[in-house]
Scaffold this motif. Sequence first.
Motif, short mmCIF file in Angstrom:
data_model
loop_
_atom_site.label_atom_id
_atom_site.label_comp_id
_atom_site.label_asym_id
_atom_site.label_seq_id
_atom_site.Cartn_x
_atom_site.Cartn_y
_atom_site.Cartn_z
N GLN A 220 0.70 -1.35 0.40
CA GLN A 220 -0.05 0.42 -0.21
C GLN A 220 1.16 1.28 0.01
OE1 GLN A 220 -3.58 -0.14 -0.08
NE2 GLN A 220 -3.03 -2.41 -0.42
N ASP A 221 1.65 1.17 0.68
CA ASP A 221 3.04 2.31 1.16
C ASP A 221 3.11 2.91 0.50
OD1 ASP A 221 3.65 4.93 2.52
OD2 ASP A 221 3.91 3.81 4.71
N ALA A 222 3.19 3.76 -1.17
CA ALA A 222 4.59 3.85 -2.10
C ALA A 222 4.88 4.35 -1.71
CB ALA A 222 3.90 4.11 -3.46
N ALA A 223 5.22 5.51 -1.02
CA ALA A 223 5.75 6.65 -0.05
C ALA A 223 6.56 6.20 0.25
CB ALA A 223 4.67 8.05 0.14
N ALA A 224 6.51 5.67 1.49
CA ALA A 224 8.16 4.37 2.06
C ALA A 224 8.98 3.88 0.87
CB ALA A 224 7.40 4.04 2.97
N ALA A 225 7.60 2.66 0.40
CA ALA A 225 8.67 2.07 -0.28
C ALA A 225 10.03 3.21 -1.45
CB ALA A 225 8.43 1.32 -1.79
N GLU A 226 9.41 4.05 -2.46
CA GLU A 226 9.89 4.80 -2.76
C GLU A 226 11.22 5.60 -2.16
OE1 GLU A 226 10.16 5.17 -6.02
OE2 GLU A 226 8.35 4.35 -6.58
N GLU A 227 10.54 5.97 -0.88
CA GLU A 227 11.71 6.47 0.17
C GLU A 227 13.20 5.75 0.47
OE1 GLU A 227 12.41 7.67 4.76
OE2 GLU A 227 10.57 7.39 3.75
N THR A 228 12.85 4.31 1.06
CA THR A 228 13.64 3.17 0.82
C THR A 228 15.02 2.69 -0.40
OG1 THR A 228 12.39 1.40 2.32
CG2 THR A 228 14.16 0.98 1.45
N VAL A 229 14.20 2.89 -1.48
CA VAL A 229 15.00 3.05 -2.95
C VAL A 229 15.63 4.22 -3.19
CG1 VAL A 229 14.57 3.66 -5.55
CG2 VAL A 229 13.08 1.79 -4.34
N ALA A 230 14.85 5.31 -2.18
CA ALA A 230 15.53 6.11 -1.57
C ALA A 230 17.10 6.22 -1.97
CB ALA A 230 15.03 7.58 -2.01
N GLU A 231 17.22 5.55 -0.25
CA GLU A 231 18.02 5.53 0.49
C GLU A 231 19.10 4.09 0.17
OE1 GLU A 231 16.42 3.86 3.77
OE2 GLU A 231 15.53 6.12 4.72
N ILE A 232 18.75 3.75 -0.90
CA ILE A 232 19.71 2.10 -1.10
C ILE A 232 20.34 3.17 -2.71
CG2 ILE A 232 20.03 0.43 -2.89
CD1 ILE A 232 17.14 -0.08 -1.33
N ALA A 233 20.04 4.24 -3.09
CA ALA A 233 20.62 4.73 -4.25
C ALA A 233 21.72 5.93 -3.69
CB ALA A 233 19.74 5.45 -5.46
N ALA A 234 21.70 6.26 -2.22
CA ALA A 234 21.84 7.00 -1.92
C ALA A 234 23.63 6.47 -1.37
CB ALA A 234 21.32 7.84 -0.23
N GLU A 235 23.50 4.86 -1.30
CA GLU A 235 24.49 4.36 -1.06
C GLU A 235 24.93 4.34 -1.87
OE1 GLU A 235 25.72 3.85 2.54
OE2 GLU A 235 24.05 5.20 3.53
N GLY A 236 24.81 3.50 -3.47
CA GLY A 236 25.09 3.79 -4.75
C GLY A 236 24.93 2.36 -4.77
N GLY A 237 23.40 2.04 -4.66
CA GLY A 237 22.95 0.75 -4.59
C GLY A 237 21.92 1.19 -6.39
N GLN A 238 21.49 0.24 -6.39
CA GLN A 238 20.63 0.12 -7.03
C GLN A 238 18.68 -0.22 -7.04
OE1 GLN A 238 22.41 -1.32 -10.81
NE2 GLN A 238 22.18 0.61 -11.92
N ALA A 239 17.69 0.33 -6.98
CA ALA A 239 16.40 -0.55 -6.67
C ALA A 239 15.35 0.01 -7.17
CB ALA A 239 16.20 -0.45 -4.87
N ILE A 240 14.08 -0.76 -7.02
CA ILE A 240 12.96 0.08 -8.25
C ILE A 240 12.37 -0.84 -6.67
CG2 ILE A 240 14.03 -0.26 -10.24
CD1 ILE A 240 12.68 -2.54 -10.73
N ALA A 241 11.19 0.01 -7.05
CA ALA A 241 10.23 -0.73 -5.90
C ALA A 241 8.84 -0.81 -6.52
CB ALA A 241 9.63 0.92 -5.31
N VAL A 242 7.60 -2.01 -6.06
CA VAL A 242 7.20 -3.28 -6.85
C VAL A 242 5.84 -3.55 -6.41
CG1 VAL A 242 6.66 -4.73 -8.75
CG2 VAL A 242 8.99 -3.92 -9.70
N ARG A 243 4.78 -2.38 -6.81
CA ARG A 243 3.50 -3.10 -5.92
C ARG A 243 2.99 -4.21 -6.77
NH1 ARG A 243 -1.82 0.32 -5.32
NH2 ARG A 243 -2.88 -1.98 -4.08
N ALA A 244 3.38 -5.53 -4.94
CA ALA A 244 2.98 -7.24 -5.30
C ALA A 244 2.28 -7.26 -3.71
CB ALA A 244 3.66 -7.83 -5.22
N ASP A 245 1.01 -7.81 -4.01
CA ASP A 245 0.49 -8.57 -3.05
C ASP A 245 0.96 -9.47 -2.62
OD1 ASP A 245 -1.16 -10.15 -0.62
OD2 ASP A 245 -2.96 -9.96 -1.54
#
Length: 213
Positions: free
Chosen positions: A6-31
């Motif tokens: 449900q919480d897309a904003a929190a997922a995108e925040e996590t993606v941003a934190e990963i990117a800030a540490e030099g990683g790559q990430a994408i957020a995907v919604r799934a039950d």
Amino acid sequence: MVNYAQDAAAAEETVAEIAAEGGQAIAVRADVADEEAVAALFDRAEKEFGGVDVLVNSAGRLALSPIADLDLDVLDSLHRTNIRGTFVTAQQAARRLRPGGSYVAFSTSVVGTQFPAYGAYAASKGAVEAMTLILARELRGRDITVNAVAPGPTATDLFLEGKTDEEVARLAKVPPLERLGTPVDIAHVVAFLASAQGHWVNGQVLRANGGMV
């Protein structure tokens, strides 16, 4: 891959934190309880990153109530996420994790402490522990570890919701370390189990709870 329900904003925040540490990430919604959605999640991971090495299933629902009073619709909803969701993600992990990989599920120390009002939740996590131990043995010869982390009282939104300050303070005193766990405490345990250093740990339920029995 950062999965969310449900919480897309929190997922995108996590993606941003990963990117800030030099990683790559994408957020995907799934039950996690939807087998088609979880299969698509693995498909996307394989397309974007070439394969899946680690799956951490931290999705969960909590409902506090005496067993005598719990609405059975609430029970069904809780079990759909906690039991079916664990089974569905474990099924895809069993089929698609690469050699050297790790599957980490989430239980709870309440399975052992047996606090009142946690009956439905503890029952669902008891099922998670059983699946974890069996899957570890079913993957014999695949070089894939399967473990569960069982946190004690941890300062997450899921834990804090609906509790008074007095209840939180009382629960914080239960572990011999006399504090609540933090998400970072639990993340370090998960990271160890998913690492090369933790690869000799297999088929275990690790109670990360500050010393609670």
